[in-house]
Design a protein around this motif. Structure first.
Motif, PDB file in Angstrom:
ATOM      1  N   ILE A 231      15.091 -40.010   8.300  1.00 41.36           N
ATOM      2  CA  ILE A 231      13.864 -40.394   9.140  1.00 41.36           C
ATOM      3  C   ILE A 231      14.238 -39.998  10.550  1.00 41.36           C
ATOM      4  O   ILE A 231      15.091 -40.432  11.139  1.00 41.36           O
ATOM      5  N   ASN A 232      13.232 -39.212  11.205  1.00 40.24           N
ATOM      6  CA  ASN A 232      13.501 -38.822  12.618  1.00 40.24           C
ATOM      7  C   ASN A 232      12.194 -38.635  13.437  1.00 40.24           C
ATOM      8  O   ASN A 232      10.881 -38.677  12.791  1.00 40.24           O
ATOM      9  N   ARG A 233      12.184 -38.842  14.644  1.00 41.47           N
ATOM     10  CA  ARG A 233      11.071 -38.774  15.585  1.00 41.47           C
ATOM     11  C   ARG A 233      10.454 -37.351  15.629  1.00 41.47           C
ATOM     12  O   ARG A 233      11.155 -36.405  15.657  1.00 41.47           O
ATOM     13  N   ARG A 234       8.919 -37.395  15.395  1.00 42.75           N
ATOM     14  CA  ARG A 234       8.356 -36.200  15.660  1.00 42.75           C
ATOM     15  C   ARG A 234       8.485 -36.000  17.106  1.00 42.75           C
ATOM     16  O   ARG A 234       8.278 -36.857  17.835  1.00 42.75           O
ATOM     17  N   ILE A 235       8.249 -34.564  17.464  1.00 41.98           N
ATOM     18  CA  ILE A 235       8.198 -34.254  19.049  1.00 41.98           C
ATOM     19  C   ILE A 235       6.897 -34.070  19.367  1.00 41.98           C
ATOM     20  O   ILE A 235       6.076 -33.400  18.818  1.00 41.98           O
ATOM     21  N   GLU A 236       6.504 -34.922  20.385  1.00 38.22           N
ATOM     22  CA  GLU A 236       5.072 -34.992  20.827  1.00 38.22           C
ATOM     23  C   GLU A 236       5.003 -33.937  21.830  1.00 38.22           C
ATOM     24  O   GLU A 236       5.684 -33.659  22.453  1.00 38.22           O
ATOM     25  N   GLY A 237       3.656 -33.473  21.899  1.00 37.06           N
ATOM     26  CA  GLY A 237       3.387 -32.367  23.247  1.00 37.06           C
ATOM     27  C   GLY A 237       2.491 -31.385  22.281  1.00 37.06           C
ATOM     28  O   GLY A 237       2.177 -31.454  21.007  1.00 37.06           O
ATOM     29  N   ASN A 238       2.008 -30.445  23.156  1.00 33.83           N
ATOM     30  CA  ASN A 238       1.350 -29.283  22.472  1.00 33.83           C
ATOM     31  C   ASN A 238       2.215 -28.030  22.649  1.00 33.83           C
ATOM     32  O   ASN A 238       2.705 -27.673  23.583  1.00 33.83           O
ATOM     33  N   PHE A 239       2.353 -27.659  21.377  1.00 36.82           N
ATOM     34  CA  PHE A 239       3.260 -26.173  21.183  1.00 36.82           C
ATOM     35  C   PHE A 239       2.547 -25.178  21.649  1.00 36.82           C
ATOM     36  O   PHE A 239       1.118 -25.161  21.714  1.00 36.82           O
ATOM     37  N   PRO A 240       3.060 -24.107  22.430  1.00 35.07           N
ATOM     38  CA  PRO A 240       2.340 -22.842  23.123  1.00 35.07           C
ATOM     39  C   PRO A 240       1.474 -22.228  22.178  1.00 35.07           C
ATOM     40  O   PRO A 240       1.857 -22.282  20.800  1.00 35.07           O
ATOM     41  N   ASN A 241       0.479 -21.688  22.647  1.00 35.61           N
ATOM     42  CA  ASN A 241      -0.532 -21.137  21.731  1.00 35.61           C
ATOM     43  C   ASN A 241       0.351 -19.645  21.727  1.00 35.61           C
ATOM     44  O   ASN A 241       0.113 -18.728  22.325  1.00 35.61           O
ATOM     45  N   TYR A 242       0.963 -19.526  20.702  1.00 33.82           N
ATOM     46  CA  TYR A 242       1.903 -18.173  20.119  1.00 33.82           C
ATOM     47  C   TYR A 242       0.981 -17.116  19.725  1.00 33.82           C
ATOM     48  O   TYR A 242       1.428 -15.997  19.917  1.00 33.82           O
ATOM     49  N   LYS A 243      -0.303 -17.376  19.275  1.00 34.54           N
ATOM     50  CA  LYS A 243      -0.905 -16.546  18.473  1.00 34.54           C
ATOM     51  C   LYS A 243      -1.491 -15.288  19.692  1.00 34.54           C
ATOM     52  O   LYS A 243      -1.674 -14.063  19.430  1.00 34.54           O
ATOM     53  N   GLN A 244      -1.649 -15.902  20.787  1.00 34.39           N
ATOM     54  CA  GLN A 244      -2.191 -15.033  21.795  1.00 34.39           C
ATOM     55  C   GLN A 244      -1.030 -13.879  22.293  1.00 34.39           C
ATOM     56  O   GLN A 244      -1.645 -13.054  22.887  1.00 34.39           O
ATOM     57  N   LEU A 245       0.132 -14.149  21.867  1.00 36.47           N
ATOM     58  CA  LEU A 245       1.076 -13.194  22.285  1.00 36.47           C
ATOM     59  C   LEU A 245       1.274 -11.991  21.223  1.00 36.47           C
ATOM     60  O   LEU A 245       1.756 -11.008  21.750  1.00 36.47           O
ATOM     61  N   LEU A 246       0.616 -12.345  20.193  1.00 37.46           N
ATOM     62  CA  LEU A 246       0.779 -11.373  19.010  1.00 37.46           C
ATOM     63  C   LEU A 246      -0.243 -10.153  19.269  1.00 37.46           C
ATOM     64  O   LEU A 246      -1.435 -10.672  19.360  1.00 37.46           O
ATOM     65  N   PRO A 247       0.192  -9.126  19.592  1.00 37.96           N
ATOM     66  CA  PRO A 247      -1.023  -7.896  19.823  1.00 37.96           C
ATOM     67  C   PRO A 247      -1.493  -7.478  18.289  1.00 37.96           C
ATOM     68  O   PRO A 247      -1.032  -7.655  17.135  1.00 37.96           O
ATOM     69  N   ASP A 248      -2.786  -7.026  18.618  1.00 43.10           N
ATOM     70  CA  ASP A 248      -3.578  -6.488  17.428  1.00 43.10           C
ATOM     71  C   ASP A 248      -2.949  -5.226  17.000  1.00 43.10           C
ATOM     72  O   ASP A 248      -3.288  -4.789  15.874  1.00 43.10           O
ATOM     73  N   ALA A 249      -2.537  -4.275  17.879  1.00 38.22           N
ATOM     74  CA  ALA A 249      -2.047  -3.017  17.351  1.00 38.22           C
ATOM     75  C   ALA A 249      -0.716  -2.580  18.295  1.00 38.22           C
ATOM     76  O   ALA A 249      -0.196  -3.415  18.798  1.00 38.22           O
ATOM     77  N   TYR A 250      -0.283  -1.254  17.675  1.00 42.36           N
ATOM     78  CA  TYR A 250       1.051  -0.845  18.429  1.00 42.36           C
ATOM     79  C   TYR A 250       0.713   0.633  18.607  1.00 42.36           C
ATOM     80  O   TYR A 250      -0.226   1.226  17.762  1.00 42.36           O
ATOM     81  N   THR A 251       1.320   1.122  19.781  1.00 40.60           N
ATOM     82  CA  THR A 251       1.307   2.614  19.795  1.00 40.60           C
ATOM     83  C   THR A 251       2.629   3.294  19.248  1.00 40.60           C
ATOM     84  O   THR A 251       2.458   4.510  18.911  1.00 40.60           O
ATOM     85  N   THR A 252       3.694   2.743  19.116  1.00 37.34           N
ATOM     86  CA  THR A 252       4.662   3.258  18.349  1.00 37.34           C
ATOM     87  C   THR A 252       5.249   2.460  17.265  1.00 37.34           C
ATOM     88  O   THR A 252       5.446   1.014  17.531  1.00 37.34           O
ATOM     89  N   ARG A 253       5.522   2.829  16.129  1.00 31.72           N
ATOM     90  CA  ARG A 253       6.342   1.877  15.261  1.00 31.72           C
ATOM     91  C   ARG A 253       7.439   2.777  14.533  1.00 31.72           C
ATOM     92  O   ARG A 253       7.266   4.047  13.925  1.00 31.72           O
ATOM     93  N   ALA A 254       8.459   2.193  14.546  1.00 35.98           N
ATOM     94  CA  ALA A 254      10.038   2.753  13.943  1.00 35.98           C
ATOM     95  C   ALA A 254      10.490   2.121  12.807  1.00 35.98           C
ATOM     96  O   ALA A 254      10.220   0.872  12.602  1.00 35.98           O
ATOM     97  N   THR A 255      10.694   2.759  11.744  1.00 34.63           N
ATOM     98  CA  THR A 255      11.226   2.162  10.473  1.00 34.63           C
ATOM     99  C   THR A 255      12.763   2.365  10.387  1.00 34.63           C
ATOM    100  O   THR A 255      13.233   3.478  10.759  1.00 34.63           O
ATOM    101  N   LEU A 256      13.497   1.433  10.585  1.00 32.80           N
ATOM    102  CA  LEU A 256      14.949   1.471  10.863  1.00 32.80           C
ATOM    103  C   LEU A 256      15.774   0.708   9.675  1.00 32.80           C
ATOM    104  O   LEU A 256      15.216  -0.195   9.028  1.00 32.80           O
ATOM    105  N   GLU A 257      16.939   1.169   9.215  1.00 36.85           N
ATOM    106  CA  GLU A 257      17.816   0.582   8.411  1.00 36.85           C
ATOM    107  C   GLU A 257      18.446  -0.847   9.059  1.00 36.85           C
ATOM    108  O   GLU A 257      19.156  -0.410  10.200  1.00 36.85           O
TER     109      GLU A 257
END
Length: 366
Positions: A231-257
């Motif tokens: 049993i542990n305390r939850r952390i109170e507060g508003n988590f950052p709106n991370y979805k606004q950081l995620l771009p809808d598109a990219y100009t370059t995509r590399a596939t790497l091992e």
């Protein structure tokens, strides 16, 4: 109270509850572990008033009762006993521990002063297979912030919507997101920010086929796995709106091992630092990624990796330690690096079927 128990099982039980023992409290009893023998079970409890842990294990109980023993000392004694049955005979003031030809007598603490295990009214509950839970935690928990002044960033946001379980962590320089489909699409929506260090403790428990149950109370999280309850305390507060950081598109995509990329970044990082980060030069014509680092007073290093590139040529630089953290969470053979420009975050995305995304803020190119 008198009981006997296999040393290995007792040591395992102590190692789990010891994480809840207080090391800084002014209340001496919180530095102890409560032992309670009842029926054919031994229950161990520890708390620092923020985190409470309870673990039950089978034992041969001769005389029921309870006692509080100093946690660290009890752990050290049991760890060094021979591999045989351990007999414990404890009263209000003293506990006697015998095993084979070894015997110890230690002072006990007053069990009446030990706080009762919290009774929690649960409002929401979800079940996750342990292996899946542990894998998801390992991918995101290393990204949580160590800065206690922004408590919300020391936690992992866990949400469940329409059967999709998501864990998100960020320290404002990078962001990790992992998702998994849970079988029960009708489960109630779930959202909580839970301390990353706490989740890592649970993920480090011995592997089991049993599920992990996460249950929410008003300001607490209750986690149950087999015979262990946290049993542990939850952390109170508003988590950052991370979805606004995620771009809808990219100009370059590399596939790497993944393995070759990790090795290349490690070699380049020998000359890198936060002041001279690792640079990625993605070249469409040659279908290569050149990884380089330079330090004015030391020298330079570069490595060329073959890759599949679609889009435009681009150069972008990152803190190499952040890149390695993200890549070491990827379990697929290949990873995609998606870039918009040298000034916008780069995204490392694991190949299907793994659902893992790792966003890193770029370092300005000189």
């Amino acid at each position: 109270m008198k009981f006997s128990i296999n040393r290995t099982e007792l040591q395992n039980a102590i190692s789990i509850v010891l994480k809840g023992v207080s090391t800084r409290s002014t209340l001496p009893v919180l530095s102890g572990i409560l032992l309670e023998a009842h029926g054919d079970k031994l229950t161990l409890q520890a708390t620092d008033l923020e985190l409470s842990i309870q673990y039950s294990v089978a034992a041969l109980v001769e005389e029921e009762g309870k006692a509080v023993v100093p946690g660290k000392l009890f752990s050290d004694i049991v760890k060094n006993l021979p591999d045989a049955a351990v007999h414990v005979d404890a009263g209000e003031d003293q506990a006697f521990i015998t095993c084979d030809t070894s015997s110890f007598s230690i002072k006990a603490l007053n069990s009446e002063d030990f706080p009762g295990f919290p009774a929690v009214d649960v409002t929401q509950r979800i079940e996750i297979p342990f292996a899946q839970f542990a894998a998801m935690v390992r991918r995101v928990a290393r990204v949580v912030s160590k800065d206690e002044s922004r408590a919300i960033l020391t936690g992992v946001l866990i949400t469940l919507e329409e059967g999709l379980l998501r864990m998100v962590a960020t320290d404002s320089y990078r962001l990790a997101i992992t998702e998994a489909v849970l079988g029960d699409a009708s489960a109630d929506p779930f959202q909580a920010v839970i301390a990353g260090s706490f989740l890592q403790e649970i993920a480090s428990l011995p592997k089991t086929e049993s599920p992990v149950t996460l249950a929410l109370a008003e300001n607490q999280i209750v986690v149950t796995c087999e015979d262990t309850v946290f049993i542990n305390r939850r952390i109170e507060g508003n988590f950052p709106n991370y979805k606004q950081l995620l771009p809808d598109a990219y100009t370059t995509r590399a596939t790497l091992e993944v393995d070759r990329l990790i090795a290349g970044v490690k070699r380049a990082s020998i000359l890198g630092s936060t002041a001279s980060p690792v640079r990625f030069d993605l070249n469409m014509a040659s279908q290569t990624a050149q990884i380089s680092a330079a330090s004015q007073d030391v020298g330079s290093a570069q490595e060329t990796l073959p890759c599949e590139i679609e889009g435009e040529d681009v150069e972008i630089a990152f803190n190499y330690a952040y890149v390695l953290d993200g890549l070491q969470s990827v379990t697929t053979e290949r990873v995609f690096l998606e870039v918009q420009s040298s000034l916008k975050p780069g995204i490392f995305r694991a190949e299907a079927p793994e659902n893992f995304l790792y966003l890193v803020m770029p370092v300005r190119l000189s």
